[in-house]
Design an enzyme around this catalytic site. Structure first.
Site, PDB file in Angstrom:
ATOM      1  N   SER A   1       9.823  48.196  54.188  1.00  0.00           N
ATOM      2  CA  SER A   1      10.838  47.340  53.581  1.00  0.00           C
ATOM      3  C   SER A   1      11.235  47.841  52.196  1.00  0.00           C
ATOM      4  O   SER A   1      12.338  47.568  51.734  1.00  0.00           O
ATOM      5  CB  SER A   1      10.372  45.883  53.517  1.00  0.00           C
TER       6      SER A   1
ATOM      7  N   SER B   1       7.545  50.300  45.011  1.00  0.00           N
ATOM      8  CA  SER B   1       6.309  49.884  45.668  1.00  0.00           C
ATOM      9  C   SER B   1       6.276  48.369  45.775  1.00  0.00           C
ATOM     10  O   SER B   1       6.887  47.668  44.968  1.00  0.00           O
ATOM     11  CB  SER B   1       5.096  50.361  44.866  1.00  0.00           C
ATOM     12  N   HIS B   2       5.534  47.899  46.732  1.00  0.00           N
ATOM     13  CA  HIS B   2       5.327  46.460  46.862  1.00  0.00           C
ATOM     14  C   HIS B   2       4.452  45.931  45.727  1.00  0.00           C
ATOM     15  O   HIS B   2       4.438  44.737  45.464  1.00  0.00           O
ATOM     16  CB  HIS B   2       4.690  46.144  48.213  1.00  0.00           C
ATOM     17  N   SER B   3       3.758  46.808  45.062  1.00  0.00           N
ATOM     18  CA  SER B   3       2.872  46.436  43.967  1.00  0.00           C
ATOM     19  C   SER B   3       3.397  46.991  42.640  1.00  0.00           C
ATOM     20  O   SER B   3       3.630  48.196  42.520  1.00  0.00           O
ATOM     21  CB  SER B   3       1.470  46.989  44.225  1.00  0.00           C
TER      22      SER B   3
END
Length: 129
Positions: free
Chosen positions: A69, A8-10
């Protein structure tokens, strides 16, 4: 058991999904790879590679992701593995939370990598285009 990596981006999202999965399937090897190396929003190729290696077994690894991404970096991480390892790692494009729980439970009951992939497809948990 099939291992699971959450990309995850987080960092918090990845850790939260991992926590939820472990509530449902305590013995499944699960790692989170969220955020950048300095814990900002984004993804980190090295974190993903390390997470895959930590949960890897010959039974396989499923990599799940939140945004485009993250998928690209997951694919790049797999390409950096040995040819033998690459055969046993799949990136699945599913709804992150629902897919993660389904896969964790399936892994905990002994389903193999290909059966997990088939089950997820049948449950229509794919992201909407």
């Amino acid at each position: 058991m099939v291992g699971i990596v959450i990309v995850s981006h987080s960092r918090k999202v990845a850790e939260g999904v991992k926590e939820l999965e472990l509530q449902m399937a305590k013995n499944v090897p699960i790692e989170s790879a969220g955020g950048t190396s300095d814990n900002e929003l984004g993804t980190d190729l090295e974190k993903i590679i390390l997470a895959i290696k930590q949960v890897y077994s010959e039974e396989g690894v499923v990599v799940l992701f939140d945004l485009g991404s993250a998928c690209m970096n997951a694919q790049m991480a797999i390409e950096s593995l040995t040819d033998e390892m690459q055969k046993n790692v799949k990136v699945l494009d599913v709804a992150l939370v629902e897919g993660a729980i389904t896969i964790a439970v399936d892994s905990s009951i002994g389903k193999g990598l290909h059966r997990i992939e088939e089950a997820v497809k049948k449950l229509c948990l794919h992201k909407m285009s």
